[in-house]
Design an enzyme around this catalytic site. Structure first.
Site, PDB file in Angstrom:
ATOM      1  N   CYS A 259       0.847  -1.194   0.000  1.00  0.00           N
ATOM      2  CA  CYS A 259       0.000   0.000   0.000  1.00  0.00           C
ATOM      3  C   CYS A 259       0.882   1.244   0.000  1.00  0.00           C
ATOM      4  O   CYS A 259       2.107   1.165   0.050  1.00  0.00           O
ATOM      5  CB  CYS A 259      -0.929   0.016   1.212  1.00  0.00           C
ATOM      6  SG  CYS A 259      -0.039   0.067   2.779  1.00  0.00           S
TER       7      CYS A 259
ATOM      8  N   CYS B  57       3.669   1.789   2.554  1.00  0.00           N
ATOM      9  CA  CYS B  57       4.942   1.090   2.308  1.00  0.00           C
ATOM     10  C   CYS B  57       5.876   1.976   1.501  1.00  0.00           C
ATOM     11  O   CYS B  57       7.043   2.184   1.876  1.00  0.00           O
ATOM     12  CB  CYS B  57       4.698  -0.213   1.553  1.00  0.00           C
ATOM     13  SG  CYS B  57       3.689  -1.423   2.422  1.00  0.00           S
TER      14      CYS B  57
ATOM     15  N   CYS C  15      42.766 -18.810 -20.744  1.00  0.00           N
ATOM     16  CA  CYS C  15      43.150 -19.528 -19.540  1.00  0.00           C
ATOM     17  C   CYS C  15      42.446 -18.923 -18.335  1.00  0.00           C
ATOM     18  O   CYS C  15      41.707 -17.948 -18.456  1.00  0.00           O
ATOM     19  CB  CYS C  15      44.661 -19.535 -19.335  1.00  0.00           C
ATOM     20  SG  CYS C  15      45.353 -17.901 -19.019  1.00  0.00           S
TER      21      CYS C  15
ATOM     22  N   CYS D 226      42.341 -15.152 -17.530  1.00  0.00           N
ATOM     23  CA  CYS D 226      41.389 -14.333 -18.288  1.00  0.00           C
ATOM     24  C   CYS D 226      40.059 -14.243 -17.545  1.00  0.00           C
ATOM     25  O   CYS D 226      39.509 -13.155 -17.345  1.00  0.00           O
ATOM     26  CB  CYS D 226      41.151 -14.935 -19.673  1.00  0.00           C
ATOM     27  SG  CYS D 226      42.605 -15.039 -20.728  1.00  0.00           S
TER      28      CYS D 226
ATOM     29  N   ASP E 228      11.199 -37.232   4.603  1.00  0.00           N
ATOM     30  CA  ASP E 228       9.782 -37.063   4.892  1.00  0.00           C
ATOM     31  C   ASP E 228       9.091 -38.394   4.588  1.00  0.00           C
ATOM     32  O   ASP E 228       9.567 -39.171   3.757  1.00  0.00           O
ATOM     33  CB  ASP E 228       9.213 -35.946   4.011  1.00  0.00           C
ATOM     34  CG  ASP E 228       7.707 -35.834   4.123  1.00  0.00           C
ATOM     35  OD1 ASP E 228       7.218 -35.664   5.248  1.00  0.00           O
ATOM     36  OD2 ASP E 228       7.031 -35.943   3.084  1.00  0.00           O
TER      37      ASP E 228
ATOM     38  N   ASP F 293       8.591 -33.715  -0.453  1.00  0.00           N
ATOM     39  CA  ASP F 293       7.839 -33.464  -1.686  1.00  0.00           C
ATOM     40  C   ASP F 293       6.687 -32.492  -1.512  1.00  0.00           C
ATOM     41  O   ASP F 293       6.106 -32.037  -2.480  1.00  0.00           O
ATOM     42  CB  ASP F 293       7.273 -34.776  -2.242  1.00  0.00           C
ATOM     43  CG  ASP F 293       6.045 -35.239  -1.467  1.00  0.00           C
ATOM     44  OD1 ASP F 293       6.068 -35.152  -0.218  1.00  0.00           O
ATOM     45  OD2 ASP F 293       5.074 -35.670  -2.109  1.00  0.00           O
TER      46      ASP F 293
ATOM     47  N   ASP G 158       7.108 -29.158   3.403  1.00  0.00           N
ATOM     48  CA  ASP G 158       8.525 -29.530   3.508  1.00  0.00           C
ATOM     49  C   ASP G 158       9.450 -28.397   3.068  1.00  0.00           C
ATOM     50  O   ASP G 158      10.653 -28.449   3.326  1.00  0.00           O
ATOM     51  CB  ASP G 158       8.828 -30.758   2.628  1.00  0.00           C
ATOM     52  CG  ASP G 158       8.063 -31.995   3.082  1.00  0.00           C
ATOM     53  OD1 ASP G 158       7.913 -32.156   4.300  1.00  0.00           O
ATOM     54  OD2 ASP G 158       7.624 -32.773   2.223  1.00  0.00           O
TER      55      ASP G 158
END
Length: 798
Positions: A16, A19, A83, A86, A491, A692, A696
């Site tokens: 808003c 902020c 190399c 660089c 899990d 999954d 988690d």
């Protein structure tokens, strides 16, 4: 920082006007800062006037208020690096640009990834700064075909230069032999003439070897020194000294030294270019999986189009044996689909209406139609390619030390070469020729090419090998850290188990008059009105058995207890002990059966009809077939395995026992999972968290390494460092094994690169190494490092 500089910073988290006003107020308090925040555009316009305030100061102020300054990422293709010094120079210079947060330059991929505060620096500014260093840079187009063409053109060019150098160098090389064995003259006498040798050496030095002069000039102009500087200095010393000797009438020349060194280095570059092309084969294979055309239904008719023309919500037709062009959801038909090229899972998967299909997988048998949901860069395949590309372009922590060493190596090598020359010529009484030969040998042997390629080539091959096996590392740092893990936290639901409840037991009490099918019919008739996963599993089981369901009236779901309804004018109760107790229904004589089912990790549900208990139905989230094997393999690798779940202790222990896990965290609330991981880390454990689900995600983010099962939620996958495309826990030991093998490969590369330079430099300085041998050793050291990295492609993870 430049005066009166205007910045446009992206800001996330504003909701808003208060902020934006708050941010403006805080920033305007800073000396010499004028800020204006646009809430709608989520941007702050910041003008810096005669101020020592840095971008970091502004970013800190905004983030202390609870907002986030947006960042942007640039990917650039860089040409001209030879190399590690660089790439280190580019990182150092670009890293000093205002707002730049990180710079990673991958020598093997010839690519830079720059992250900066949004609105502080432009891509054009970065490119200009890189080109001021003497390199070429352009926006990286994610076009693999053009990239392959560019690499192919480079290989052809190197081959042409090497062929030219070889043709002119062979006679010069033979003259060197003739100098040693004049009685066995191999060449016609006129080829020993100094002017002829001069004519043969010049095209090698200034045509085939021009790339070294160009690279040396750009490097020195940018304020650094690289491999080209060493080669150009060494070969020029031998060439121009030989020219001076001709002018003095001398016949013992050193043209063969400069020509043979350039030829051997060009051979090394040719072999290296071919080998480096093989390190990115994983992406080529992934892109090769993609279908080129698709058949869509538009205006009631089928028409064939390119996959680039497929749009979201197009209805796509797929016939047997065809590749699925984009991601989508089946709307009509069913089939069996081979998803092994993306998941590594060899067993085809059955698909029906409402199931998702993934682009680039192969339709095995039936015909079907599906609605396109993801096209172009949003498809699963495109996202996988993006992850692999970013991982291959990322920098592992071990590489940072190598970069620091490489940055100092070339100047030190030049210093050692001059000290060698001075010592031999002025103090040890060597001739100018011998001192010059030693000087040249030191310069050539010191090139740090192998050092710069040791880590990135292994990371490229390792991440590619992972992608081929359904393991996606999101960066080289995750590939490196995984091998340090000693604790795996799994899990339960959807990770160890399938995540889908299945009906396992239907038991009608002997005291009742119901058969098992009749009991199932009653329960399913009540549960069909419920949205609970357990209820849906019961209904699905009944329908699969062809049982016709009754009509249930006065249905009521009682939270935490179960369901009740009226069927055939009789009250039916389906639920927990508490539900039956509250309705004065006795079940105590069946308590032993209930406890036995629960000890097996099952959810037991009591059924009562007309206020009499008549049976029990049990469901279980079945353990995946491969979970036990995966746990055993992890334990054999010396890893501690822990299961974490919100289930009660009895159910959790039952599941853990099935798969061989001895340590269990049960009854853990979703918000406490991350705290459990933190506790393990505080004990000094290196933790990999595998999950999954959405709940988690915090634990995945807190762990040293977060692994997400690819069949799980997008939130979990986003929070993870490694994504396992298969819903198979065997991918976990495979991911850790690949990490161990890759780190071992990197250490082998670094060992030989360091040993090569450490031994080669003093031998050359001591006058025990001919320059052309130094050139051959330098050239083949890079090839050997890349070849060793390519051995990872042949390792077996299963």
């Amino acid at each position: 920082m430049e005066n009166n500089k205007q910045l446009f910073l992206g800001i996330e988290g504003m909701t808003c006007a208060s902020c934006s006003a708050r941010i403006e107020k805080v920033l305007n308090r800073l000396d010499g800062v004028e800020a204006s925040v646009n809430l709608a555009m989520e941007k702050a316009t910041v003008i810096l006037t005669n101020s020592n305030v840095t971008i970091q100061d502004i970013e800190d102020k905004i983030e202390k208020l609870g907002f986030t300054v947006k960042q942007q990422k640039f990917e650039l293709d860089i040409m001209g690096m030879t190399c590690a010094s660089c790439s280190a120079r580019i990182e150092k210079v670009v890293g000093k640009l205002r707002g730049v947060k990180s710079v990673h330059v991958n020598l093997a991929l010839e690519r830079a990834t720059i992250t900066s505060v949004e609105g502080t620096v432009t891509e054009e500014e970065i490119i200009k700064r890189i080109e001021n260093l003497g390199f070429k840079a352009k926006h990286h187009q994610n076009e693999q075909e053009s990239s392959r063409k560019k690499k192919g053109t480079e290989i052809i060019r190197q081959k042409r230069m090497f062929t030219i150098a070889l043709l002119f160098s062979i006679p010069l090389f033979v003259t060197m032999i003739d100098h040693f064995y004049p009685e066995r003259m191999l060449l016609p006498h006129w080829l020993m003439n100094g002017y002829v040798q001069w004519a043969l050496a010049t095209p090698v030095q200034f045509y085939a070897g021009f790339q070294f002069y160009r690279g040396a000039y750009k490097s020195l102009k940018g304020g650094s020194a690289n491999m080209d500087v060493l080669v150009a200095m060494g070969t020029s010393a031998a060439y121009f000294y030989s020219v001076w000797l001709i002018m003095q009438g001398e016949t013992y020349l050193f043209f063969e030294t400069s020509a043979v060194i350039i030829t051997l280095i060009l051979l090394g570059k040719l072999l290296e270019a071919r080998a480096k092309g093989s390190t990115s084969e994983a992406i080529k294979k992934l892109l090769g999986l993609q279908a080129k055309r698709a058949v869509v239904v538009r205006n009631g008719a089928e028409q064939e189009i390119t996959i680039e023309d497929v749009v979201i919500n197009d209805i796509v037709v797929v016939r047997p044996g065809e590749k699925i062009p984009v991601d989508g959801v089946i709307t009509e038909g069913y089939s069996t689909i081979d998803e092994s090229m993306l998941t590594g899972e060899s067993i085809p998967v059955d698909k029906k209406v409402d199931d998702e299909v993934i682009g680039a997988t192969i339709n095995k048998h039936g015909s079907f139609m599906f609605r396109a949901t993801k096209v172009g860069k949003e498809t699963t395949l495109a996202q996988i390619v993006k992850v692999v590309e970013e991982a291959q372009g990322s920098k592992a922590p071990i590489q940072r030390l190598v970069d620091v060493i490489s940055g100092y190596f070339v100047p030190v090598a030049v210093l050692i070469a001059f000290l060698s020359f001075i010592t031999w010529y002025f103090f040890l009484g060597a001739s100018f020729q011998d001192a010059l030969i030693n000087f040249t040998a030191v310069l050539v042997i010191a090139c740090p090419c192998a050092l710069g390629l040791a880590t990135p080539t292994s990371i490229m091959v390792g991440t590619g090998k992972g992608a081929e096996n359904g393991i996606l590392y999101k960066g080289g740092e995750h590939l490196e850290r995984a091998h340090k893990a000693d604790t795996i936290v799994l899990d339960k639901t959807g990770t160890i188990t399938k995540g889908e409840p299945e009906l396992t037991n239907v038991s009608a009490f002997s005291s009742s008059s119901f058969t098992e099918d009749e009991l199932l019919k009653i329960v399913a008739s009540v549960e069909k009105n419920s949205e609970h996963p357990l209820g849906q599993a019961i209904v699905t089981h009944a329908k699969n058995k062809g049982i016709a369901l009754e009509v249930a009236s006065q249905f009521e779901a009682i939270p935490g207890r179960g369901l009740k309804a009226i069927i055939n004018q009789k009250p039916v109760f389906v639920g927990t002990r508490r539900l039956l107790s509250e309705n004065n229904i006795s079940f105590s004589e069946h308590e032993k059966t209930m406890l036995q089912l629960e000890a097996e990790g099952k959810t037991a549900i009591l059924i009562a009809v007309d206020y009499t208990s008549v049976g029990i139905i049990a469901l279980a989230d079945q353990v995946k077939d491969t979970s036990k094997e995966a746990v055993e393999r992890l334990q054999k690798m010396g890893l501690s395995v822990i299961m974490m779940t919100g289930d009660n202790e009895r159910t959790a222990n039952a599941i853990a026992k099935q798969v061989g896990i001895h340590d269990v965290f049960s009854e853990v609330l979703p918000e406490d999972k991350a705290n459990k991981v933190k506790e393990l880390k505080e004990l000094g454990k290196k933790v990999i968290m595998v999950g999954d689900g959405i709940n988690d995600a915090p634990a995945l983010a807190v762990a040293d390494i977060g692994m997400a099962i690819g069949t799980g939620s997008d939130v979990a996958i986003e929070a993870a460092d490694i994504t396992l495309m298969r819903g198979d826990l065997r991918s976990i030991p495979e991911a850790i094994l690949l990490s161990r093998l890759t780190m071992r490969n990197i250490k082998q590369n670094l060992f030989w690169a360091f040993i090569y330079n450490s031994i080669g430099l003093p031998i050359a300085a001591a006058g025990l190494l001919a320059p052309w041998i130094a050139g051959a050793a330098m050239a083949f050291s890079s090839v050997s490092v890349v070849s060793n990295s390519l051995r990872l492609k042949r390792v077996k993870l299963k």
